[in-house]
Design a protein around this motif. Structure first.
Motif, PDB file in Angstrom:
ATOM      1  N   PHE A   1      50.719  44.289  44.289  1.00  0.00           N
ATOM      2  CA  PHE A   1      49.550  43.493  43.956  1.00  0.00           C
ATOM      3  C   PHE A   1      49.782  42.599  42.741  1.00  0.00           C
ATOM      4  O   PHE A   1      49.036  41.635  42.543  1.00  0.00           O
ATOM      5  CB  PHE A   1      48.341  44.399  43.743  1.00  0.00           C
ATOM      6  CG  PHE A   1      47.681  44.831  45.024  1.00  0.00           C
ATOM      7  CD1 PHE A   1      46.546  44.191  45.484  1.00  0.00           C
ATOM      8  CD2 PHE A   1      48.213  45.857  45.788  1.00  0.00           C
ATOM      9  CE1 PHE A   1      45.942  44.573  46.658  1.00  0.00           C
ATOM     10  CE2 PHE A   1      47.624  46.250  46.968  1.00  0.00           C
ATOM     11  CZ  PHE A   1      46.487  45.602  47.419  1.00  0.00           C
TER      12      PHE A   1
ATOM     13  N   LEU B   1      44.922  35.830  44.666  1.00  0.00           N
ATOM     14  CA  LEU B   1      43.655  36.524  44.850  1.00  0.00           C
ATOM     15  C   LEU B   1      43.254  36.605  46.321  1.00  0.00           C
ATOM     16  O   LEU B   1      42.839  37.684  46.784  1.00  0.00           O
ATOM     17  CB  LEU B   1      42.559  35.837  44.028  1.00  0.00           C
ATOM     18  CG  LEU B   1      41.223  36.588  43.989  1.00  0.00           C
ATOM     19  CD1 LEU B   1      41.402  37.975  43.397  1.00  0.00           C
ATOM     20  CD2 LEU B   1      40.205  35.783  43.184  1.00  0.00           C
TER      21      LEU B   1
ATOM     22  N   ILE C   1      45.287  39.297  47.813  1.00  0.00           N
ATOM     23  CA  ILE C   1      44.857  40.622  47.336  1.00  0.00           C
ATOM     24  C   ILE C   1      43.676  41.116  48.164  1.00  0.00           C
ATOM     25  O   ILE C   1      43.667  42.263  48.636  1.00  0.00           O
ATOM     26  CB  ILE C   1      44.481  40.562  45.846  1.00  0.00           C
ATOM     27  CG1 ILE C   1      45.745  40.443  44.982  1.00  0.00           C
ATOM     28  CG2 ILE C   1      43.664  41.785  45.439  1.00  0.00           C
ATOM     29  CD1 ILE C   1      45.459  40.248  43.522  1.00  0.00           C
TER      30      ILE C   1
ATOM     31  N   THR D   1      44.229  44.212  40.049  1.00  0.00           N
ATOM     32  CA  THR D   1      43.543  42.942  40.333  1.00  0.00           C
ATOM     33  C   THR D   1      42.684  42.509  39.153  1.00  0.00           C
ATOM     34  O   THR D   1      42.728  41.329  38.730  1.00  0.00           O
ATOM     35  CB  THR D   1      42.665  43.098  41.589  1.00  0.00           C
ATOM     36  OG1 THR D   1      43.474  43.481  42.691  1.00  0.00           O
ATOM     37  CG2 THR D   1      41.960  41.778  41.912  1.00  0.00           C
ATOM     38  N   THR D   2      41.906  43.434  38.588  1.00  0.00           N
ATOM     39  CA  THR D   2      41.024  43.065  37.471  1.00  0.00           C
ATOM     40  C   THR D   2      41.811  42.770  36.193  1.00  0.00           C
ATOM     41  O   THR D   2      41.300  42.068  35.312  1.00  0.00           O
ATOM     42  CB  THR D   2      40.006  44.182  37.206  1.00  0.00           C
ATOM     43  OG1 THR D   2      40.695  45.429  37.004  1.00  0.00           O
ATOM     44  CG2 THR D   2      39.043  44.315  38.369  1.00  0.00           C
TER      45      THR D   2
ATOM     46  N   ARG E   1      44.480  41.009  36.276  1.00  0.00           N
ATOM     47  CA  ARG E   1      45.032  39.670  36.488  1.00  0.00           C
ATOM     48  C   ARG E   1      43.945  38.606  36.671  1.00  0.00           C
ATOM     49  O   ARG E   1      44.163  37.437  36.365  1.00  0.00           O
ATOM     50  CB  ARG E   1      45.944  39.683  37.719  1.00  0.00           C
ATOM     51  CG  ARG E   1      47.167  40.586  37.579  1.00  0.00           C
ATOM     52  CD  ARG E   1      48.045  40.491  38.813  1.00  0.00           C
ATOM     53  NE  ARG E   1      48.452  39.103  39.035  1.00  0.00           N
ATOM     54  CZ  ARG E   1      48.611  38.562  40.237  1.00  0.00           C
ATOM     55  NH1 ARG E   1      48.371  39.270  41.323  1.00  0.00           N
ATOM     56  NH2 ARG E   1      48.992  37.297  40.359  1.00  0.00           N
TER      57      ARG E   1
ATOM     58  N   PHE F   1      35.432  46.327  42.302  1.00  0.00           N
ATOM     59  CA  PHE F   1      36.669  45.838  41.688  1.00  0.00           C
ATOM     60  C   PHE F   1      36.652  46.020  40.175  1.00  0.00           C
ATOM     61  O   PHE F   1      37.693  46.267  39.569  1.00  0.00           O
ATOM     62  CB  PHE F   1      36.878  44.369  42.042  1.00  0.00           C
ATOM     63  CG  PHE F   1      37.574  44.155  43.356  1.00  0.00           C
ATOM     64  CD1 PHE F   1      38.923  43.859  43.398  1.00  0.00           C
ATOM     65  CD2 PHE F   1      36.886  44.259  44.549  1.00  0.00           C
ATOM     66  CE1 PHE F   1      39.575  43.658  44.602  1.00  0.00           C
ATOM     67  CE2 PHE F   1      37.517  44.068  45.755  1.00  0.00           C
ATOM     68  CZ  PHE F   1      38.861  43.767  45.800  1.00  0.00           C
TER      69      PHE F   1
END
Length: 624
Positions: free
Chosen positions: A360, A365, A368, A457-458, A460, A494
């Motif tokens: 990831f 995005l 993802i 993810t959060t 980035r 998220f």
């Protein structure tokens, strides 16, 4: 299918026809010399040894005869299972030993010719019974079997034969098996109303012996059996059962004494003596309370107390006593929580988490969002079923019933045992096994894939609800007017705010399922008796529209949804949240996180095929 020749115990070859001449060559009295028992398994070994000795002498025909008789004697005797009276001696998931249905027609005919000449009555009864079991036209064999069973009972009661375990003169369950099977055969040959005097005499002697020696478990069984064949009356049973129960001292096993009072209550009820029936039921409940007093665990005491409350409610008229017992129950359930303990199974998922993070960290995005939904498929029910059956064979506790305790110490759900090991277990048993299997899979999925992916993810991207309208607006899983709720819920998921995510997303599941089914032409509402229409709940859909749900969503996915959101023995997320029972801690449990993610998956799954062309560009635009 028969057990392989190299396996133990080796009990003969069903493909070899053993002739009348082979049987005439055996010396049964010599083979069973010193055998003074009548249980089939005690006869198996000397007969099998005689077969081995005959083979060593080169007398293979004689060996075949001994071995076939050993095989028949070794069958499991399941009198109270009419579908499979004779079961295999050994059975597992791969092989089993011979059973009655493996005896060929030709061999059955040979056995019919020699059965009456077998000197040992237990062996004669078994052979004749097997012949009649396989061929109901062999009515003479039915007569031979019944007479032989009576002879076994008579000689056991007179002391000629003994119980293989007990020295005392017990009316044990083996004797009752023999007489019950004799009565079954008579019923099967149309003689239920014309039972021979010898059989009646055996029944009455067993009844009298069990009553006279206070063998109350045996008395209960023979009493019910005798009455079912009109060999005694409910009046006699009521008097004898109540007298026997009243004569026992306080050291008698209360569960068995309870059985006597229950028998007396049933008998009094059949006589329409309601006052006496109530008195016997009250006495039965006192034995349940004695069981409670004999255990020390608060959890066990709570279980017995709950049983007493149920019995009192069934009788009626005990409101004050029930109220007092409920207060005791609450106290016992609170104490029971002290008996619960957690245990930890170390599990190293560091490599899996590392792989997820590395994956990831290199995605855009849109990719993802795509990857978080594309990696998963519901576990096939066939795989879950195979795993459950394999666990049943390998682990003893898998076959047992289970109780589920809530945070107040109450039994909130239970699952059955697997029943008879040779039969297909109940569907509820399978679900109990699947719950454990899927819970482990969810834990691994959340720890190794879902949480690392969300966290990466959060780290980035500043994930907000503005990133999700392209998904929720296009998804056929999201009803009109609910897109903003889904978007906000996914954003909170998220962001790691699992409490907000759970309370936003989990309530949406039921309505979205109805929405999808309606669009697929499966009307999910119902018309009530007052002609008003209302939507079915998730439980209503699963109960009344399961085939339609399977058709729309697939049986594997519906199974996952049921066990995660609805089934009482599982996380039961939908009901726990709807009734205000989901705590802040529950929201951060892997089941709740997985449930929120599964709703994300349901939303994204229909879009994956056209993701790159239609969804990804809109997400990319929303991110800037």
């Amino acid at each position: 299918m028969s057990l392989d020749e190299s396996a133990e115990p080796q009990a003969g070859d069903a493909e070899i026809l053993v002739t009348v001449e082979n049987f005439e060559s055996i010396d049964l009295d010599a083979a069973l010399d010193g055998v003074d028992t009548v249980e089939g398994y005690t006869i198996f070994s000397p007969l099998f040894q005689a077969a081995t000795d005959a083979d060593a002498r080169g007398e293979h025909g004689t060996g075949y005869a001994y071995r076939l008789l050993a095989t028949l004697a070794g069958f499991c005797f399941r009198v109270q299972d009419p579908a499979t009276i004779f079961g295999p001696m050994v059975q597992n998931s791969v092989v089993r030993t011979t059973t009655a249905s493996d005896v060929s027609t030709e061999q059955n005919q040979v056995l019919a010719k020699v059965a009456h000449s077998l000197s040992h009555p237990a062996l004669r009864a078994r052979v004749a019974d097997v012949v009649w079991y396989n061929d109901r036209k062999q009515w003479r064999m039915a007569e031979v079997a019944v007479e032989a069973y009576c002879e076994v009972i008579e000689k056991r009661l007179s002391g000629v034969y003994r119980n293989s375990y007990l020295e005392e003169d017990w009316v044990d369950q083996h004797l009752l098996d023999f007489i019950e099977r004799a009565l079954h055969i008579l019923a099967g040959t149309g003689k239920r109303s014309r039972i021979p005097a010898r059989v009646k005499a055996c029944v009455h002697e067993l009844y009298s012996r069990a009553k006279g020696h206070s063998h109350f478990v045996s008395f209960i069984r023979i009493a019910r059996l005798a009455q079912s064949y009109d060999l005694t009356t409910w009046e006699t049973i009521a008097e004898d059962a109540e007298r026997l129960a009243s004569s026992l001292d306080d050291d008698a096993y209360p569960m068995a004494v309870k059985g006597l009072w229950d028998l007396a209550a049933d008998a009094q009820g059949k006589r329409n003596n309601l006052e006496a029936q109530r008195r016997c039921k009250d006495a039965s409940i006192e034995q349940t309370l004695r069981m409670r007093d004999q255990v020390h665990s608060p959890m066990a005491k709570a279980s017995w107390t709950l049983d007493v409350i149920g019995e009192l409610r069934a009788i009626g008229g005990h409101r004050d006593r029930i109220k007092a017992l409920r207060l005791e129950l609450v106290e016992l359930q609170d104490q029971a929580l002290d008996e619960l303990a957690c245990f930890i199974v170390p599990m190293d998922l560091s490599e899996e988490r590392k792989g997820t993070v590395e994956l990831f960290e290199g995605l855009t995005l849109p990719d993802i969002f795509y990857q978080l939904a594309a990696w998963w498929r519901p576990v096939p029910i066939a795989d879950l079923r195979a795993t459950a059956l394999r666990s049943r064979d390998e682990f003893l506790f898998s076959s047992m019933s289970n109780s589920y305790i809530d945070r107040k110490g109450r039994v909130s759900a239970s699952s059955p045992s697997d029943g008879h090991a040779s039969e297909e277990p109940d569907e509820e048993w399978f679900k109990a096994q699947w719950l454990r299997e899927l819970d482990l899979r969810r834990h691994i999925a959340v720890a190794s894939a879902i949480e690392p992916a969300l966290r990466t993810t959060t780290q980035r991207f500043p994930i907000e609800e503005r990133h999700f309208p392209p998904i929720v607006a296009a998804s056929p899983f999201v009803p009109q007017g609910h897109a903003e709720v889904f978007a906000l819920g996914f954003a909170r998921l998220f962001q790691g705010d699992y409490c907000s995510a759970a309370f936003l997303l989990i309530p949406q599941l039921e309505n979205s399922i109805r929405y999808v089914m309606t669009n697929a032409g499966k009307e999910s509402s119902k018309i009530k008796p007052d002609l008003l229409e209302e939507d079915r709940s998730l439980s209503g859909l699963l109960q009344n529209m399961r085939p339609e749900m399977d058709e729309v969503f697939g049986a594997d996915l519906v199974n996952e949804i049921e066990l995660l959101f609805h089934h009482k023995g599982g996380p039961n997320l939908r009901h726990q949240l709807a009734h205000g029972k989901l705590t802040i801690g529950d929201c951060y449990h892997h089941s709740a996180i997985y449930g929120c993610w599964l709703i994300y998956w349901l939303t994204c799954k229909p879009l994956l095929r056209n993701w790159k062309q239609h969804i990804a560009p809109l997400i990319e635009a929303a991110a800037h």
